[in-house]
Design an enzyme around this catalytic site. Structure first.
Site, PDB file in Angstrom:
ATOM      1  CB  CYS A  24      -0.941   0.008   1.213  1.00 55.10           C
ATOM      2  SG  CYS A  24      -0.065   0.078   2.782  1.00 55.10           S
ATOM      3  CB  CYS A  27       4.408  -0.295   1.839  1.00 50.57           C
ATOM      4  SG  CYS A  27       3.257  -1.423   2.628  1.00 50.57           S
ATOM      5  CB  CYS A  91      45.249 -19.195 -18.766  1.00 52.79           C
ATOM      6  SG  CYS A  91      45.787 -17.865 -17.662  1.00 52.79           S
ATOM      7  CG  ASP A 511      14.640  23.589 -35.279  1.00 56.16           C
ATOM      8  OD1 ASP A 511      15.117  24.684 -35.593  1.00 56.16           O
ATOM      9  OD2 ASP A 511      15.020  22.499 -35.747  1.00 56.16           O
ATOM     10  CG  ASP A 709      16.088  18.084 -36.205  1.00 59.52           C
ATOM     11  OD1 ASP A 709      16.211  19.317 -36.071  1.00 59.52           O
ATOM     12  OD2 ASP A 709      16.437  17.474 -37.236  1.00 59.52           O
ATOM     13  CG  ASP A 713      16.886  22.318 -32.316  1.00 57.33           C
ATOM     14  OD1 ASP A 713      16.669  23.538 -32.397  1.00 57.33           O
ATOM     15  OD2 ASP A 713      16.814  21.544 -33.283  1.00 57.33           O
TER      16      ASP A 713
END
Length: 842
Positions: A24, A27, A91, A511, A709, A713
């Site tokens: 709950c 908790c 090894c 943009d 993008d 930006d």
């Protein structure tokens, strides 16, 4: 003179780990409080729905203390299996060193290394980064081989086992509680039942039978409530299990006294409430079972994404094709994909042609053509042709693995709206127990006879009905389903809080190049000044622009390549930020840029003024070239607007938003584009560092989302209230953003905002129900209606109402799975001209 050297603080590190045993919201509050108290913890956030903790720490070495803090509150951190591919072992002594290095890491319970497969298997709770760092110190390099399908499968198996156990306990509890309910409640409801019991088995035997059956219900299927609830109560940190444990034990123990030593009870109070204890446990188990099933459905988006990971790959090894586990694919391997195959890893096509269904990444239904040089993404589906591609990203580095991590991070986030819930639930359970004790006392002192019975029944009803499960689940379940639905549409929320901030957005700033437009401009106009030769000027321009990465530069270079002009040598190349570029070509000094660059050089552009004005009105970007201090030419470049742009801007207007465009183009060109697209605000002639100032200025109009993008930006994305990165853009832009639009289409913007509105509305509905339920029914359970209406709430009905409240909240959250975005599928055919609209490049 002593110099003061300031040492910068260490960047906080995020640690994520699962927690078992929480039931709950209280908790959650206790675990967060315990984690926050650990030295070195900057912040701690725990999510009930995902059962995970997200802790920001200044020093990763506090990891063992975090586990101890969780365990001290009565919960546990489950171990996991990590598979590492280790390089450099030669090894058996190497194997020993690697095993010892791994076993020295805090949280590792076992580590085994296989020299033949060059893999290490680590069990425990250690972080992958800590394991890799330990190996690096001993001189070995390693990587996490599979975002760990094994871990995901183990988590799913654990959830399935928990659900199966709940189902078994529910069936057992129901089978044993039903006779108790019939024997006791039947006597009160069915006429003649009381006499029938008395004349057959007798009331004393009936009570003994009820005692035996109820004892089994509490001791076997109901044991979980007492093993977790009572220790929590003794620690002074009661939770939902404590409420159930105290309530049912009170009813059970009172009944035991009434059955075996009735003489110690006041006259008129000798009654049994076995059916209350047995039926409460049964109903709460029913609620837990339904809740577990619903919670499983909230994480279906993650399960589906994990399910997209291929298990094997067909790889070229030593001149033949071998099928190997996908975890064993390494970067550089040549992987073959047949028609219908799911691609196992990310890569670059080296042979073949085909179409690939990338809808799981972009949300777009149309397959994408792939030829040599094309990038492919693991998890997507090859359609008709055969492909061979070179693996470029494997395991946890693939785009699919990154998407899964993004979705998980967003699902585990806490929204600002959750702060109120956290404050309430921290004190809720102790307050309820105090209220239950107060209820018992008031009824015992002022209640009618039998006052003890009334006090007990009403106190138990208060304890049972007040469980804060619904409060704890109200927000995280909606976030899980909402972000999962977004991932299916190609909208990735990198930060969960963006869900709430997007809903409050009033302005969307865009943009231009690569966002509104395709980002692939072409040379459209080339007008010379007197005394210059076209071929010579274009060759000089192309030589300079070949050094630049700007989209406009690419257009000029491609125009020269199309005419097969010779590439001239370049010296002293320099980029003048916000103005243009300059270099020396064949002894001549070349300057290329906007009109402001020419003015800065002291050149008069009046000769080309009317032409530049016309080009700008046509939505093209005019640029100038100067050779040896003389104006040589004006050119124009146009960048096609994306087909989805006009429709997307229309959808944003339909949502009641203002749309702004931020561009480095001159004002005339920018306004021409804005008129064509119906953009409300235009900020033009912005230098790269001016985008942040433009965003700050536009924020005065209301909460702002910025869409971009490119690398330039990133600062603006970070400055905006919400940053949305086009998924086809640069990694830097995506890292700075809060939301990633995987398809590269602007349709994702209105889709993301509409999803945000629906998710926040869903959260508010859940919170209203959770709070209203407790606010209304706790007083009823305490008996406030009894003096006027003679109405009391049975503990059995209280348990049923409590279970239903959690199921209602989860069911309401699951409605988001049916969310329909305003712009699904391809761009509407009602906008065919939009693809051919010319727009300038920045």
């Amino acid at each position: 003179m002593n110099a003061h050297i300031e040492i910068p603080p260490e960047t906080p590190k995020m640690i994520h780990f699962p927690i078992e045993g929480m039931t709950c919201a209280s908790c959650v509050g206790r675990v967060e409080k315990a984690l926050s108290a650990v030295t070195g913890v900057v912040s701690a956030s725990v999510n009930l729905a995902t059962e995970r903790a997200e802790v920001s720490v200044s020093n990763p070495s506090v990891w063992p203390e975090l586990i101890r803090a969780v365990e001290a509150t009565g919960y546990s951190v489950p171990g996991k299996t990590i598979e590492l591919a280790v390089e450099g072992m030669t090894c058996a002594s190497c194997v020993g060193r690697v095993e010892r290095a791994l076993q020295s890491v805090h949280g590792v319970t076992s580590a085994t290394v296989n020299l033949a497969s060059e893999q290490a298997t680590v069990e425990g709770t250690a972080e992958v980064s800590a394991l890799l760092a330990a190996l690096a110190k001993t001189g070995y390099t390693a990587r996490d081989v599979a975002r760990d399908i094994a871990e995901d499968e183990a988590k799913t198996a654990r959830k399935d086992a928990e659900q199966a156990l709940l189902k078994r306990d529910l069936v057992l509890a129901a089978a044993f509680a039903l006779p108790v309910f019939v024997l006791e409640m039947g006597s009160h409801i069915i006429p003649g039942m009381h006499s029938l019991i008395g004349s057959t088995i007798g009331h004393e035997a009936s009570w003994l039978l009820q005692f035996a059956l109820t004892s089994f219900v509490l001791a076997v299927p109901g044991l979980r409530f007492y093993t977790k609830g009572m220790p929590a109560l003794l620690r002074g940190a009661p939770d939902m299990n404590s409420l159930v444990a105290v309530g049912t034990l009170a009813a059970y123990l009172f009944s035991v006294v009434a059955t075996f030593v009735p003489g110690v009870l006041p006259e008129g109070t000798v009654n049994v409430y076995y059916e209350a204890a047995a039926v409460i446990v049964t109903l709460i188990l029913l609620g837990r079972y339904l809740e577990a099933r619903a919670k499983g459905r909230t994480s279906e988006a993650i399960k589906r994404l994990v399910g997209l990971q291929a298990k094997t790959a067909r790889v070229r090894r030593d001149g033949s094709i071998v099928e190997i586990p996908v975890a064993e694919v390494t970067p550089g391997d040549i992987v073959e994909a047949r028609p219908g195959d799911r691609l196992p890893v990310d890569g670059e096509v080296v042979e073949g042609e085909s179409y690939v269904d990338e809808s799981m990444i972009t949300g777009e239904p149309v397959p994408v053509a792939k030829t040599a040089g094309s990038e492919v993404v693991g998890g997507t589906v090859n359609q008709h042709g055969a492909l061979a591609f070179r693996a470029t990203a494997v395991g946890g580095d693939t785009m699919l693995s990154q998407i899964i991590r993004m979705v998980e991070a967003a699902q585990g986030a806490k929204l600002p709206i959750q702060a109120l819930v956290d404050r309430v639930t921290m004190w809720f359970v102790p307050a309820v127990m105090t209220l239950a004790a107060l209820t018992f006392g008031v009824w015992l002192i002022w209640g009618p006879d039998p006052a003890l019975t009334f006090g007990l029944v009403n106190a138990v009803a208060v304890l049972i009905i007040a469980c804060p499960c619904a409060m704890g689940l109200a927000t995280p379940t909606s976030i899980m389903v909402g972000t999962g639905r977004g991932a299916e549409m190609g909208v990735l929320f990198r930060k969960g809080e963006a869900l709430q901030l997007l809903k409050e957005t009033r302005v969307v700033a865009l943009d231009k190049t690569g966002t509104l437009t395709e980002g692939k401009p072409a040379l459209t106009d080339f007008v010379l000044a007197d005394g210059f030769d076209r071929v010579e000027v274009l060759a000089h321009m192309a030589a300079v622009e070949a050094r630049s990465e700007h989209p406009i530069a690419r257009a000029i270079v491609e125009a020269a390549e199309a005419e097969r002009l010779e590439r001239l040598p370049v010296e002293n190349f320099a980029s003048v930020t916000g103005y243009g570029v300059e270099a020396t070509v064949g002894g001549s000094r070349i300057h290329i840029g906007a009109d402001r660059f020419m003015r800065k050089l002291g050149l008069d552009t009046a000769f080309f003024y009317r032409l530049a004005e016309r080009l700008g009105d046509e939505g093209k970007t005019p640029l100038y070239t100067a050779i040896d201090g003389k104006l040589a030419t004006i050119i124009a470049v146009a960048d096609p607007i994306k087909a989805s742009t006009p429709e997307a801007i229309g959808a944003l207007h339909d949502l009641g938003l203002k749309v702004a465009m931020i561009t480095g183009d001159n004002a005339r060109t920018a306004k021409a584009i804005a008129r064509r697209l119906g953009i409300d605000e235009v900020v033009s002639e912005v230098l790269p560092d001016g985008k942040v100032h433009a965003v700050k200025r536009l924020k005065a109009m209301g909460r702002l989302a910025y869409v971009g993008d490119g690398i330039n930006d990133a600062p603006a994305l970070a400055e905006a209230d919400v940053g949305l990165a086009i998924g086809t853009g640069t990694d830097v832009a995506i890292e700075a953003a809060d939301v990633v639009l995987m398809s590269g289409s602007l349709k994702g913007i209105p889709n993301a905002i509409a999803l945000s509105h629906s998710t926040i509305r869903n959260i508010r509905q859940n919170l209203f129900w959770a709070f209203a339920y407790n606010t209304a029914l706790i007083p009823v359970a305490a008996g406030v209606l009894y003096p006027v209406f003679g109405v009391l709430l049975s503990p059995v009905f209280a348990a049923g109402a409590m279970a239903l409240s959690s199921v209602f909240v989860l069911g309401n959250a699951l409605r988001l799975k049916r969310f329909i975005a305003p712009m699904m599928g391809e761009t509407s055919p009602s906008h065919p001209p939009s693809a051919s609209v010319a727009a300038p490049a920045e």
